[in-house]
Design a protein around this motif. Structure first.
Motif, short mmCIF file in Angstrom:
data_model
loop_
_atom_site.label_atom_id
_atom_site.label_comp_id
_atom_site.label_asym_id
_atom_site.label_seq_id
_atom_site.Cartn_x
_atom_site.Cartn_y
_atom_site.Cartn_z
N HIS A 174 66.94 -26.29 74.32
CA HIS A 174 65.71 -26.56 75.06
C HIS A 174 65.73 -27.90 75.80
CE1 HIS A 174 64.14 -23.34 72.36
NE2 HIS A 174 63.67 -22.96 73.53
N GLU A 175 66.36 -28.91 75.23
CA GLU A 175 66.40 -30.21 75.90
C GLU A 175 67.18 -30.12 77.22
OE1 GLU A 175 68.20 -34.64 75.07
OE2 GLU A 175 67.50 -33.48 73.35
N GLU A 176 68.34 -29.49 77.18
CA GLU A 176 69.14 -29.34 78.41
C GLU A 176 68.45 -28.38 79.38
OE1 GLU A 176 72.77 -30.01 80.76
OE2 GLU A 176 71.51 -31.14 79.37
N THR A 177 67.78 -27.38 78.85
CA THR A 177 67.03 -26.45 79.70
C THR A 177 65.92 -27.21 80.44
OG1 THR A 177 67.51 -24.66 78.15
CG2 THR A 177 65.70 -24.30 79.70
N ALA A 178 65.19 -28.07 79.71
CA ALA A 178 64.13 -28.87 80.34
C ALA A 178 64.71 -29.79 81.41
CB ALA A 178 63.38 -29.67 79.28
N ARG A 179 65.85 -30.39 81.13
CA ARG A 179 66.50 -31.29 82.10
C ARG A 179 66.82 -30.53 83.40
NH1 ARG A 179 68.74 -34.66 79.04
NH2 ARG A 179 70.20 -33.24 78.03
N ARG A 180 67.35 -29.32 83.27
CA ARG A 180 67.66 -28.50 84.45
C ARG A 180 66.39 -28.15 85.22
NH1 ARG A 180 67.39 -23.06 85.32
NH2 ARG A 180 68.53 -22.36 87.16
N LEU A 181 65.34 -27.76 84.50
CA LEU A 181 64.09 -27.37 85.15
C LEU A 181 63.44 -28.56 85.85
CD1 LEU A 181 62.76 -24.97 82.39
CD2 LEU A 181 63.47 -24.32 84.71
N GLU A 182 63.54 -29.74 85.26
CA GLU A 182 63.01 -30.95 85.91
C GLU A 182 63.72 -31.18 87.25
OE1 GLU A 182 63.72 -33.79 82.83
OE2 GLU A 182 61.88 -33.26 81.76
N ALA A 183 65.02 -31.00 87.26
CA ALA A 183 65.78 -31.18 88.50
C ALA A 183 65.40 -30.12 89.53
CB ALA A 183 67.28 -31.12 88.21
N LEU A 184 65.20 -28.89 89.07
CA LEU A 184 64.81 -27.82 89.99
C LEU A 184 63.42 -28.06 90.57
CD1 LEU A 184 65.89 -24.53 88.14
CD2 LEU A 184 66.91 -25.53 90.19
N LEU A 185 62.52 -28.57 89.76
CA LEU A 185 61.15 -28.77 90.18
C LEU A 185 61.06 -29.69 91.40
CD1 LEU A 185 58.29 -27.98 89.42
CD2 LEU A 185 58.21 -29.94 87.90
N GLY A 186 61.92 -30.69 91.43
CA GLY A 186 61.90 -31.65 92.54
C GLY A 186 62.27 -31.06 93.88
N ARG A 187 62.96 -29.94 93.88
CA ARG A 187 63.38 -29.34 95.16
C ARG A 187 62.90 -27.90 95.32
NH1 ARG A 187 68.21 -29.57 91.99
NH2 ARG A 187 69.21 -27.55 91.84
N ALA A 188 62.01 -27.47 94.44
CA ALA A 188 61.54 -26.08 94.47
C ALA A 188 60.59 -25.83 95.63
CB ALA A 188 60.83 -25.74 93.16
N HIS A 189 60.66 -24.64 96.15
CA HIS A 189 59.70 -24.18 97.15
C HIS A 189 58.33 -24.14 96.49
CE1 HIS A 189 57.67 -21.34 99.88
NE2 HIS A 189 58.49 -21.84 100.79
#
Length: 129
Positions: free
Chosen positions: A72-87
Motif C-alpha cells: 500500500h505504501e508504494e501504491t500510494a506513492r505511485r498514485l500521488e505521482a499520477l495525481l499531479g499529472r492526471a486529466h
C-alpha cells in the motif's frame, strides 16, 4: 520449449526496481519490458522479448518480499505521482484510490501486477514461489 524468466523477489524494493528486474529477466541487462502497468500488459502480449508462441513462464521467487515492497505504501506513492499529472476527469478516481491505499486498503501494485500477468497470459504462466 518453455522459456522461464526469473524475478528475484527479494531484490524488488519498489516499482522502479521491478521494471528493471523484469526487463533484465526477459531481455538481459538494461532490457525493457514495460515501465508502466499498461506497457507491461502490452509487453506480455508478445513481441517484446518473449517467445512468439507464448510458451514462457515467469517464476517470481520470494514473491512475499515483493508483495511487501509493492504494498500500500508504494501504491500510494505511485498514485500521488499520477495525481499531479492526471486529466481532470480522472482526478476523483485517483484521489479515492489514493485514500484507500493510504488507509492500507484496496489492491496493491503487487496485486495489480499479478492480475495483469494472469489476464494477459495463459494459466500457469506465473509461478509464485
Amino acid at each position: 520449449m518453455t522459456v522461464t524468466y526469473v524475478i528475484e523477489g527479494s531484490e524488488v524494493t519498489g516499482l522502479e526496481r521491478f521494471w528493471e528486474l523484469i526487463g533484465e529477466a526477459v531481455n538481459g541487462p538494461g532490457g525493457y519490458f514495460g515501465r508502466g502497468l499498461d506497457s507491461f500488459a502490452d509487453c506480455l502480449s508478445g513481441g517484446f522479448g518473449t517467445p512468439d508462441d507464448g510458451d514462457f513462464v515467469i517464476e517470481w521467487r520470494d514473491h512475499t518480499a515483493s508483495a511487501r515492497a509493492l504494498g500500500h505504501e508504494e501504491t500510494a506513492r505511485r498514485l500521488e505521482a499520477l495525481l499531479g499529472r492526471a486529466h481532470h476527469t480522472n482526478r476523483a478516481r485517483i484521489e479515492r484510490e489514493l485514500a484507500e491505499a493510504r488507509a492500507g486498503r484496496g489492491p496493491t501494485l503487487f496485486d495489480q501486477l499479478v492480475g495483469i500477468v494472469e489476464e494477459e497470459t495463459g494459466p500457469g504462466t506465473l509461478l509464485l514461489r
